[in-house]
Design an enzyme around this catalytic site. Structure first.
Site, short mmCIF file in Angstrom:
data_model
loop_
_atom_site.label_atom_id
_atom_site.label_comp_id
_atom_site.label_asym_id
_atom_site.label_seq_id
_atom_site.Cartn_x
_atom_site.Cartn_y
_atom_site.Cartn_z
N ARG A 116 2.18 1.68 -2.83
CA ARG A 116 2.90 1.15 -1.56
C ARG A 116 3.67 -0.25 -1.74
O ARG A 116 3.73 -0.92 -0.90
CB ARG A 116 1.97 0.94 -0.34
CG ARG A 116 0.93 2.25 -0.30
CD ARG A 116 1.79 3.24 0.30
NE ARG A 116 1.02 4.41 0.54
CZ ARG A 116 0.73 5.17 -0.34
NH1 ARG A 116 1.11 5.27 -1.47
NH2 ARG A 116 -0.39 6.25 -0.27
N SER B 72 -1.59 5.08 8.35
CA SER B 72 -2.59 4.37 7.65
C SER B 72 -2.37 2.76 8.12
O SER B 72 -1.30 2.43 7.85
CB SER B 72 -3.05 4.67 6.22
OG SER B 72 -3.21 5.98 6.05
N GLU C 285 -0.47 -1.85 5.91
CA GLU C 285 0.31 -1.38 5.32
C GLU C 285 1.74 -1.54 5.95
O GLU C 285 3.04 -1.68 5.37
CB GLU C 285 0.21 0.13 5.25
CG GLU C 285 0.97 0.85 4.27
CD GLU C 285 0.58 2.50 4.34
OE1 GLU C 285 -0.52 2.80 3.90
OE2 GLU C 285 1.41 3.31 4.71
#
Ligand SMILES: Cc1cc2nc3c(=O)[nH]c(=O)nc-3n(C[C@H](O)[C@H](O)[C@H](O)COP(=O)(O)OP(=O)(O)OC[C@H]3O[C@@H](n4cnc5c(N)ncnc54)[C@H](O)[C@@H]3O)c2cc1C
Length: 357
Positions: A166, A240, A342
């Site tokens: 990520r 998420s 995130e």
């Protein structure tokens, strides 16, 4: 003078999937790299920052809004083009899942497990999108960009993108520097799909096709409210909210010890780079007591996935932050692990770490 294509007072809540966020100082739809660079130069001359916006599915925008120019890139670049040997080029504005559908339809393997991820192709390299054990970096060959400060175009090869879990240079040292105009992928014509997650393997059975993997992924994602569906009460989210923590082995052992002391089963763990261990943020959140549907207010956890923070209607960015702080503090108290968000935070005066303490 303000360029004619710049609108003022555009509410960013209307352009983000979390549906929170105040107005932008300026907002323009861009189609051409030169136009984006000219607008960015104008904003910089006005002393204003610039934010490139795609589908708004990975953003938490402050209630005060963004005191700079938003360049919406959803019409930049062309339709997907397919070359020999699995070569694919797609413009930034192509919806990511349209690209996946087209590649799967052509029997190309490599992004089938990334089916159903919201947002645009141009954003895919920014956090190196991933799901079910697949990441876009595995098949990405290069990213075409325009440097906003100079208008110079460049082709960044994969090493230059600095991909990690990520993560990429676009989230770190090159944050805000470029507008991605096109992404180049190398897929596998007729290749076998990748099934790396037990949940997915159970759903598809042995030797599935890429199309079957795509269908299974879409179904699993829908069952967790992880595809955008306005009819789903959990649909206002950024997916998420926390990343899976990657920790040294001794920290993972400490988490397992704390779990055992609480009478819990062993936490799931996956090997990560440099001998580290990736833990499941969803497991930690749930076992710390934040079960699906947690929260009594306008912001709460999704009723189908405890990793998604949801605006249940009328929530503010502050509501989302308050909930995020509570969950993060609870996980830290239970397991000694600090979760990291995130989504990209936009328009806040304080740093992310400070906002979440
Ligand atoms: C229901 C749901 C499920 C999700 N599931 C997943 C998942 O499984 N895996 C996953 O990785 N993510 C997931 N996400 C997060 C999100 O969809 C991805 O991160 C996606 O790539 C964001 O795309 P976007 O176009 O919406 O980007 P935005 O949210 O608009 O922007 C995100 C970042 O990318 C930058 N950016 C966007 N376009 C460009 C461009 N052309 N050039 C330069 N910078 C740009 C922005 O400045 C910002 O920093 C999910 C989100 C939702 C709402």
């Amino acid at each position: 003078m303000t360029p004619s294509e710049v609108q003022t007072g555009v509410r960013l809540a209307d352009h983000t999937t979390l549906a929170v966020g105040g107005p932008a100082w300026g907002f323009a739809e861009v189609t051409e790299p030169e136009q984006a660079a000219a607008l960015a130069a104008w904003a910089q001359g006005e002393g204003r920052p610039v934010l490139v916006l795609g589908g708004g599915s990975n953003l938490l925008v402050a209630d005060a809004g963004f005191a700079g120019l938003v360049l919406r890139a959803s019409r930049v670049g062309g339709a997907p083009a397919f070359g020999p040997d699995g070569e694919v080029r797609a413009g930034a504005g192509v919806p990511w899942d349209h690209l996946v559908a087209e590649t799967v339809g052509r029997g190309l393997a490599g992004v089938e497990a990334l089916s159903g991820i919201p947002g645009d192709v141009g954003a895919a390299p920014i956090q190196n999108i991933g799901a079910y054990g697949q990441e876009v970096a595995e098949v990405l060959e290069a990213v075409e960009v325009v440097e906003l400060a100079t208008g110079a175009t460049a082709v960044l090869d994969k090493p230059a993108c600095g991909f990690g879990y990520r993560h990429s240079v676009f989230k770190a040292e090159a944050r805000g520097r470029y507008l991605v105009t096109q992404v180049r992928l190398r897929l596998r014509p007729g290749g076998a799909p990748e099934v790396r997650y037990p949940e997915l393997a159970r759903a598809v059975g042995p030797a599935p096709t890429v199309a079957q993997v795509r269908e299974a992924v879409l179904q699993i994602r829908a069952s967790k409210s992880m595809v955008l569906d306005p009819a789903d009460p959990n649909h206002r989210s950024a997916g998420s909210f926390f990343m899976n923590p990657v920790v040294p082995a001794d920290v993972a052992a400490e988490v397992a010890a704390r779990a055992a002391a609480r009478g819990l089963p062993s936490p799931p763990r996956y090997p990560a780079a440099d001998g580290q261990v990736k833990l499941s943020a969803a497991w930690l959140i749930e076992r710390a007591g934040f079960t699906k549907g947690f929260g009594a207010g306008r912001a709460g956890l999704s009723t189908r996935h405890c990793l998604a923070l949801v605006n249940r209607g009328g929530a503010t960015a502050q509501d989302i932050l308050t909930l995020a702080r509570e969950v993060r503090a609870g996980v830290r108290a239970a397991f000694g692990v600090t979760l990291w968000p995130e989504p990209v935070f936009v328009g806040f005066e304080a740093e992310v770490a400070e906002l979440l303490e």
